[in-house]
Design a protein around this motif. Structure first.
Motif, mmCIF file in Angstrom:
data_model
loop_
_atom_site.group_PDB
_atom_site.id
_atom_site.type_symbol
_atom_site.label_atom_id
_atom_site.label_comp_id
_atom_site.label_asym_id
_atom_site.label_seq_id
_atom_site.Cartn_x
_atom_site.Cartn_y
_atom_site.Cartn_z
ATOM 1 N N PRO A 232 0.585 -1.223 0.159
ATOM 2 C CA PRO A 232 0.052 -0.116 0.053
ATOM 3 C C PRO A 232 0.773 0.982 0.010
ATOM 4 C CG PRO A 232 -0.794 -1.627 1.464
ATOM 5 C CD PRO A 232 0.275 -2.139 1.101
ATOM 6 N N LEU A 233 1.831 1.274 0.861
ATOM 7 C CA LEU A 233 2.639 2.467 0.857
ATOM 8 C C LEU A 233 3.486 2.630 -0.214
ATOM 9 C CD1 LEU A 233 3.798 4.947 2.477
ATOM 10 C CD2 LEU A 233 5.377 3.425 3.494
ATOM 11 N N ALA A 234 3.916 1.740 -1.041
ATOM 12 C CA ALA A 234 4.355 1.817 -2.289
ATOM 13 C C ALA A 234 3.680 2.318 -3.443
ATOM 14 C CB ALA A 234 5.172 0.357 -2.731
ATOM 15 N N VAL A 235 2.491 1.617 -3.365
ATOM 16 C CA VAL A 235 1.315 2.130 -4.084
ATOM 17 C C VAL A 235 1.344 3.856 -4.294
ATOM 18 C CG1 VAL A 235 -0.955 2.094 -4.975
ATOM 19 C CG2 VAL A 235 0.104 -0.138 -4.654
ATOM 20 N N ILE A 236 1.158 4.267 -2.994
ATOM 21 C CA ILE A 236 0.868 5.647 -2.851
ATOM 22 C C ILE A 236 2.038 6.499 -3.220
ATOM 23 C CG2 ILE A 236 0.332 7.309 -0.987
ATOM 24 C CD1 ILE A 236 -2.088 5.771 -2.085
ATOM 25 N N ALA A 237 3.154 5.962 -2.883
ATOM 26 C CA ALA A 237 4.405 6.528 -3.136
ATOM 27 C C ALA A 237 4.472 6.902 -4.533
ATOM 28 C CB ALA A 237 5.711 5.827 -2.650
ATOM 29 N N LEU A 238 4.308 5.640 -5.432
ATOM 30 C CA LEU A 238 4.602 5.673 -6.730
ATOM 31 C C LEU A 238 3.724 6.739 -7.471
ATOM 32 C CD1 LEU A 238 5.189 1.973 -7.734
ATOM 33 C CD2 LEU A 238 6.859 3.775 -7.861
ATOM 34 N N CYS A 239 2.168 6.526 -6.831
ATOM 35 C CA CYS A 239 1.150 7.523 -7.621
ATOM 36 C C CYS A 239 1.669 8.902 -7.329
ATOM 37 C CB CYS A 239 -0.261 7.002 -6.944
ATOM 38 S SG CYS A 239 -0.928 5.495 -7.442
ATOM 39 N N ASN A 240 2.528 9.113 -6.340
ATOM 40 C CA ASN A 240 2.825 10.683 -6.017
ATOM 41 C C ASN A 240 4.210 11.024 -6.189
ATOM 42 O OD1 ASN A 240 0.545 12.110 -4.137
ATOM 43 N ND2 ASN A 240 0.514 9.731 -3.927
ATOM 44 N N GLY A 241 4.808 10.091 -7.353
ATOM 45 C CA GLY A 241 6.178 10.446 -7.800
ATOM 46 C C GLY A 241 7.334 10.173 -7.262
ATOM 47 N N VAL A 242 7.187 9.346 -5.918
ATOM 48 C CA VAL A 242 8.114 8.988 -5.323
ATOM 49 C C VAL A 242 8.855 7.765 -5.998
ATOM 50 C CG1 VAL A 242 9.045 8.075 -3.116
ATOM 51 C CG2 VAL A 242 7.244 9.849 -3.131
ATOM 52 N N ALA A 243 10.423 8.067 -6.210
ATOM 53 C CA ALA A 243 11.203 6.889 -7.027
ATOM 54 C C ALA A 243 11.368 5.894 -5.883
ATOM 55 C CB ALA A 243 12.444 7.612 -7.404
ATOM 56 N N LEU A 244 10.998 4.353 -6.344
ATOM 57 C CA LEU A 244 11.160 3.452 -5.492
ATOM 58 C C LEU A 244 12.089 2.580 -6.145
ATOM 59 C CD1 LEU A 244 7.600 2.581 -3.954
ATOM 60 C CD2 LEU A 244 9.370 4.081 -2.989
ATOM 61 N N GLY A 245 12.722 1.680 -5.528
ATOM 62 C CA GLY A 245 13.637 0.676 -6.141
ATOM 63 C C GLY A 245 12.822 -0.447 -6.557
ATOM 64 N N PRO A 246 13.475 -1.551 -7.363
ATOM 65 C CA PRO A 246 12.891 -2.487 -8.079
ATOM 66 C C PRO A 246 11.982 -3.572 -6.980
ATOM 67 C CG PRO A 246 15.080 -2.967 -7.919
ATOM 68 C CD PRO A 246 14.766 -1.688 -7.437
ATOM 69 N N GLU A 247 12.356 -3.882 -5.829
ATOM 70 C CA GLU A 247 11.407 -4.447 -5.166
ATOM 71 C C GLU A 247 10.429 -3.930 -4.479
ATOM 72 O OE1 GLU A 247 13.576 -6.523 -1.817
ATOM 73 O OE2 GLU A 247 15.240 -7.232 -3.130
ATOM 74 N N GLU A 248 10.379 -2.745 -4.257
ATOM 75 C CA GLU A 248 9.421 -1.843 -3.632
ATOM 76 C C GLU A 248 8.353 -1.670 -4.975
ATOM 77 O OE1 GLU A 248 12.547 -0.878 -3.106
ATOM 78 O OE2 GLU A 248 12.481 -1.486 -1.357
ATOM 79 N N ARG A 249 8.886 -1.654 -6.130
ATOM 80 C CA ARG A 249 7.691 -1.416 -7.149
ATOM 81 C C ARG A 249 6.962 -2.843 -7.437
ATOM 82 N NH1 ARG A 249 12.395 0.999 -9.566
ATOM 83 N NH2 ARG A 249 12.802 -0.896 -10.886
ATOM 84 N N ALA A 250 7.827 -3.980 -7.164
ATOM 85 C CA ALA A 250 7.244 -5.138 -7.417
ATOM 86 C C ALA A 250 6.013 -5.411 -6.369
ATOM 87 C CB ALA A 250 8.368 -6.106 -7.421
ATOM 88 N N ALA A 251 6.128 -5.155 -5.144
ATOM 89 C CA ALA A 251 5.439 -5.114 -4.213
ATOM 90 C C ALA A 251 4.309 -4.263 -4.621
ATOM 91 C CB ALA A 251 6.124 -4.497 -2.784
ATOM 92 N N ALA A 252 4.461 -3.201 -5.134
ATOM 93 C CA ALA A 252 3.182 -2.132 -5.210
ATOM 94 C C ALA A 252 2.191 -2.893 -6.479
ATOM 95 C CB ALA A 252 3.831 -0.808 -5.786
ATOM 96 N N ALA A 253 3.160 -3.328 -7.319
ATOM 97 C CA ALA A 253 2.196 -3.808 -8.525
ATOM 98 C C ALA A 253 1.597 -5.297 -7.962
ATOM 99 C CB ALA A 253 3.269 -4.367 -9.704
ATOM 100 N N GLY A 254 2.490 -6.047 -7.046
ATOM 101 C CA GLY A 254 1.450 -7.477 -6.605
ATOM 102 C C GLY A 254 0.512 -7.112 -5.719
ATOM 103 N N TRP A 255 0.510 -5.793 -4.953
ATOM 104 C CA TRP A 255 -0.668 -5.405 -4.151
ATOM 105 C C TRP A 255 -1.779 -5.085 -4.814
ATOM 106 C CZ3 TRP A 255 -3.479 -1.256 -3.362
ATOM 107 C CH2 TRP A 255 -4.275 -1.251 -2.096
ATOM 108 N N ALA A 256 -1.590 -4.421 -5.853
ATOM 109 C CA ALA A 256 -2.407 -3.846 -6.667
ATOM 110 C C ALA A 256 -3.148 -4.729 -7.760
ATOM 111 C CB ALA A 256 -2.073 -2.667 -7.470
ATOM 112 N N ALA A 257 -2.337 -5.772 -8.027
ATOM 113 C CA ALA A 257 -2.953 -6.891 -8.916
ATOM 114 C C ALA A 257 -3.986 -7.874 -7.952
ATOM 115 C CB ALA A 257 -1.730 -7.821 -9.228
ATOM 116 N N LYS A 258 -3.827 -7.886 -6.779
ATOM 117 C CA LYS A 258 -4.666 -8.675 -5.774
ATOM 118 C C LYS A 258 -5.894 -7.735 -5.501
ATOM 119 C CE LYS A 258 -1.236 -11.555 -3.655
ATOM 120 N NZ LYS A 258 -0.372 -11.843 -2.351
ATOM 121 N N ARG A 259 -5.765 -6.570 -5.319
ATOM 122 C CA ARG A 259 -6.719 -5.708 -4.873
ATOM 123 C C ARG A 259 -7.019 -4.441 -5.982
ATOM 124 N NH1 ARG A 259 -3.399 -6.667 -1.045
ATOM 125 N NH2 ARG A 259 -4.276 -7.621 1.107
ATOM 126 N N PRO A 260 -7.299 -4.925 -7.233
ATOM 127 C CA PRO A 260 -7.599 -3.564 -8.296
ATOM 128 C C PRO A 260 -8.675 -2.865 -7.796
ATOM 129 C CG PRO A 260 -8.092 -5.705 -9.195
ATOM 130 C CD PRO A 260 -7.466 -6.110 -8.000
#
Length: 812
Positions: A291-319
């Protein structure tokens, strides 16, 4: 609201009872038992090197201990302990001012304890005259909000952020254990700022559990969850086994594995702490990185590959948890062309996200993800990606990506490196080509011809279904032309290695139930069930497998090769099975299929006591005169000669022929040699043996053959014949004494047979039978040989007897 106040002051030299200090004022409702708990919490020790008589500025620079503690009755304590000016022999004393908060009662204004850090309420003196202080009705915060300046502080502590936040999160758990987290700063105000960061970052219930003090000299004995310390006390804290963060020293090298903490640190360094509350409004574990990675990416915060994967994985389960705007911003952030550190797990998560959004969102929203996935599939070699559907690229976007990737796909598929290319890679390229509408029809025959053997090779090295199986089955389901071509290529490959194809089909259930003939694949698919049902009856298994082909070996000889390879993959058929195979198909069929070699192996590999091996050898020589040559031909001819030696009339010179064929057949199978030698020597020991053959045999001085003759002469059938048939005994005596000048092997063997085989047989005869032997020796030989037999029969000295026999024979 009524909050009782407590004042405490350190003892001066000469105070009674040598105590550390005393309570100078205590508000109503604070019992003596609670005061005993409170006293060690508000204690204070000056740092090393502090001046005995500090100036005012020095006194103000000494650390202050701002403390929040939970008491045993469920109540809490918030207070400040600060150095104060003393008198007389104690120029520096400390004064503690605290507020007691009853159980279940929040702080005024529903504030967090850390917000009272710089409250103007805190005083450094006891009320005049020690008067009982009035209960507080409010505890105002400091002159500035606790969040003010935290962004700058977080950026300045960037290297330590993730590790400290991870430990503060663990310290805020209900069952946290292991002693306090120690934050080492030169200024205790910075410890308070760390606590301010925690108050903003953690959910409120977690922040309220985080008891703390901003300064102590004894971290190891503290019951609080977070304590501040000066650099000189860091070593003592480490020795106590505590988690120590020296934020006043060199930055740490190792990162934390806590992905939530890493994401939170990036949010702070981006000066966007308001995102923590926004993330807490999303469903799921509050300390999950997604959840935090999703909000961060949506607001332009640059994240690392693991955090981006976590954001995509979380959103895939709860679109459903994200609105259209956030989904669009998340997709834009994940597919940003400026990212160059994507990993396989990130692409896999993005693939799952695409699958969750596909059909839920317009294609224009998901198109960047689709383009990202197919680009990675082609250029990155990620064979595990979940590819988008074909209609994800309809329109200009699809044409654009096809124009870029199409030539690259065709070039790689056309290259001759298909044998070295992993199966998953070829399958992925074929799937992406169809996805983008790339026409590779002309390349398909070559591609599948290289893919078919690669499938078998890769599958042979893995237990169970190979990793590429799901993608391969999807490819065959998606593309009829590829399925038809690949199944045909595998069917053509099967006769060369049917066992490998059968094992592959057990692991990968290929769809070949359609109209294609595929006789070899059908046979390979049939053999496991046939072996399970029919067990060791390989003849029955062979018939069943051959029926599965749907073709006669007369019409398609290669099905014969496949069936034989499946049933007798790593061994030769028995002689009985080989004769069945020879009768079941014509020699032309076996010749075209190449299975005649298996029949030869059956004949040459048969045990020495297998009766039908010689008949099989005869039939094979008749059926395949041009195909069988070299060593194998000589060995089969040797077996065929054995048949004639035992059942027919071989051509003259057969003793020499055995030796000649044996030499041509080197290295000769032991069973074949045993059979040939046995047939020869038995024929040489027969009563009607030709003398010329025995003469050739003796003169050859072949040690192996003579040894076989010796064994046969000592066998019980020969001994019985010698005992019961005087004429046979006379014949053996004649021949065993007829070649005194033969080689050493025969001379030694003949002498031993006379003494150890013939003598016992003659001694067991009646006098009449012995006389008959003597008379037969004289009649068939000469009078001198008859006298020699008489002398031999009387003598027990084999050496002297041999010389006398030789002399009489020469005179005769």
């Amino acid at each position: 609201m009524s909050l009782a106040q407590v004042h405490y002051i350190s003892a001066a030299p000469g105070d009674a009872e040598k105590t550390a200090g005393r309570f100078t004022a205590v508000g109503p409702g604070v019992s003596q038992a609670l005061l005993a708990e409170i006293e060690p919490l508000v204690g204070y020790a000056l740092p090393d090197g502090a001046s005995h008589r500090p100036a005012d500025a020095e006194l103000r620079s000494l650390p202050q201990a701002f403390t929040y503690a939970a008491l045993s009755d469920g109540s809490r304590l918030v207070g400040r302990t600060a150095p104060a000016r003393g008198e007389g022999p104690a120029p520096v004393r400390f004064h503690a001012h605290a507020v007691h908060i009853p159980s279940g009662v929040p702080l005024p204004g529903d504030r967090l304890p850390v917000e009272a850090w710089r409250s103007p309420h805190w005083v450094s003196v006891t009320p005049v005259g020690g008067m009982l202080p009035d209960p507080l009705g409010a505890l105002p915060p400091g002159p500035a909000p606790v969040r003010e300046g935290l962004d700058d502080f977080a950026v300045s502590r960037g290297p330590w952020l993730a590790a400290v936040l991870a430990d503060l999160r663990r310290a805020s758990e209900e069952a946290a254990a292991g002693g306090p987290v120690v934050l080492v700063e030169r200024q205790n105000a910075d410890v308070a700022r760390w606590l301010g960061l925690a108050a903003v970052t953690l959910p409120r219930e977690s922040a309220e559990r985080l008891t703390f003090t901003t300064y102590t000299r004894r971290p190891g004995s503290s019951a609080l969850r977070v304590v501040g310390a000066l650099p000189e006390d860091a070593a003592v804290a480490r020795e106590a086994g505590l988690r120590v963060h020296v934020c006043a020293d060199r930055p740490p090298v190792d990162g934390t594995p806590d992905m939530w903490a890493r994401t939170a640190a990036r949010v702070w360094r981006s000066r966007a702490p308001e995102l923590f509350q926004e993330a807490r409004e999303l469903p799921g574990d509050p300390f999950a990185a997604g959840p935090l990675a999703v909000i961060a990416l949506c607001n332009g915060v640059a994240l690392g590959p693991e955090e981006r994967a976590a954001a995509a994985g979380w959103a895939a389960k709860r679109p459903y948890a994200l609105d259209a705007e956030r989904i669009g911003r998340l997709v834009e952030a994940l597919a940003s062309p400026g990212i160059d550190d994507r990993t396989g797990s990130e692409f896999d998560s993005v693939g799952r996200l695409f699958g969750a959004l596909d059909g839920r969102c317009p294609a224009s929203v998901t198109a960047p993800l689709a383009a990202m996935l197919v680009t990675e599939a082609v250029r990155g070699g990620n064979g595990s990606l979940e590819l988008p559907r074909r209609d994800a690229f309809v329109g200009p976007d699809g044409e654009a990506i096809a124009g870029v990737l199409g030539p690259e796909i065709l070039t790689e598929l056309e290259s001759g490196a298909g044998g070295a290319r992993p199966v998953a890679r070829t399958v992925q390229l074929l799937r992406v080509a169809r996805l983008l509408g790339v026409n590779g029809t002309e390349l398909l025959p070559g591609v599948v011809d290289r893919l078919a053997p690669a499938l078998l090779a890769e599958a042979s090295g893995e237990p169970g279904p190979p990793a590429f199986a799901p993608a391969l089955l999807e490819l065959l389901d998606e593309q009829f032309d590829v399925r038809t071509a690949l199944l045909g290529a595998l069917d053509r490959t099967a006769p060369e290695d049917p066992g490998a194809v059968a094992r592959f089909l057990e692991r990968v259930a290929l769809p070949f139930t359609g109209t294609q003939a595929l006789p070899h694949l059908r046979m390979c698919a049939e053999v496991p069930g046939a072996m399970t049902t029919l067990g060791r009856d390989r003849t029955a298994v062979w018939h069943r497998v051959l029926r599965a082909a749907g073709l006669s070996p007369f019409a398609e000889p290669l099905v014969l090769r496949t069936a034989v390879g499946l049933v007798w993959e790593d061994r030769a058929p028995t002689v009985e099975e080989a004769r069945m195979l020879l009768e079941a198909a014509t020699s032309d069929a076996h010749r075209a299929a190449g299975t005649w070699a298996r029949l030869v192996d059956a004949a040459l590999g048969a045990p020495a006591d297998t009766e039908d091996a010689t008949a099989l050898a005869h039939d094979l020589l008749q059926a395949f005169p041009q195909e069988i040559g070299g060593r194998e031909r000589a060995a089969l001819q040797l077996l065929d000669l054995c048949r004639d030696l035992r059942t027919g009339a071989p051509e003259p010179g057969w003793a020499e022929q055995v030796r000649t064929l044996r030499d041509r057949a080197e290295p000769l199978e032991p069973a074949v040699q045993e059979r040939a030698f046995t047939a020869l020597v038995e024929r040489l020991l027969a009563p009607d043996r030709p003398g010329a053959e025995l003469y050739d045999f003796v003169r050859s001085d072949d040690a192996e053959l003579i040894a076989a003759y010796d064994r046969a002469a000592r066998s019980e059938p020969t001994r019985a014949r010698l005992r019961t048939r005087p004429a046979y005994a006379a014949d053996c005596f004649t021949h065993w004494t007829a070649h005194p000048h033969a080689g050493a092997a025969w001379t030694t063997t003949a002498a031993a047979l006379l003494d150890e085989v013939l003598r016992p047989a003659v001694r067991a005869m009646t006098a009449e039978a012995v006389a008959e032997v003597e008379e037969t020796v004289g009649r068939t030989g000469s009078s001198g040989r008859a006298v020699a037999f008489r002398d031999w029969n009387r003598s027990s000295a084999l050496g002297r007897l041999g010389r006398r026999i030789a002399g009489r024979v020469r005179r005769g």
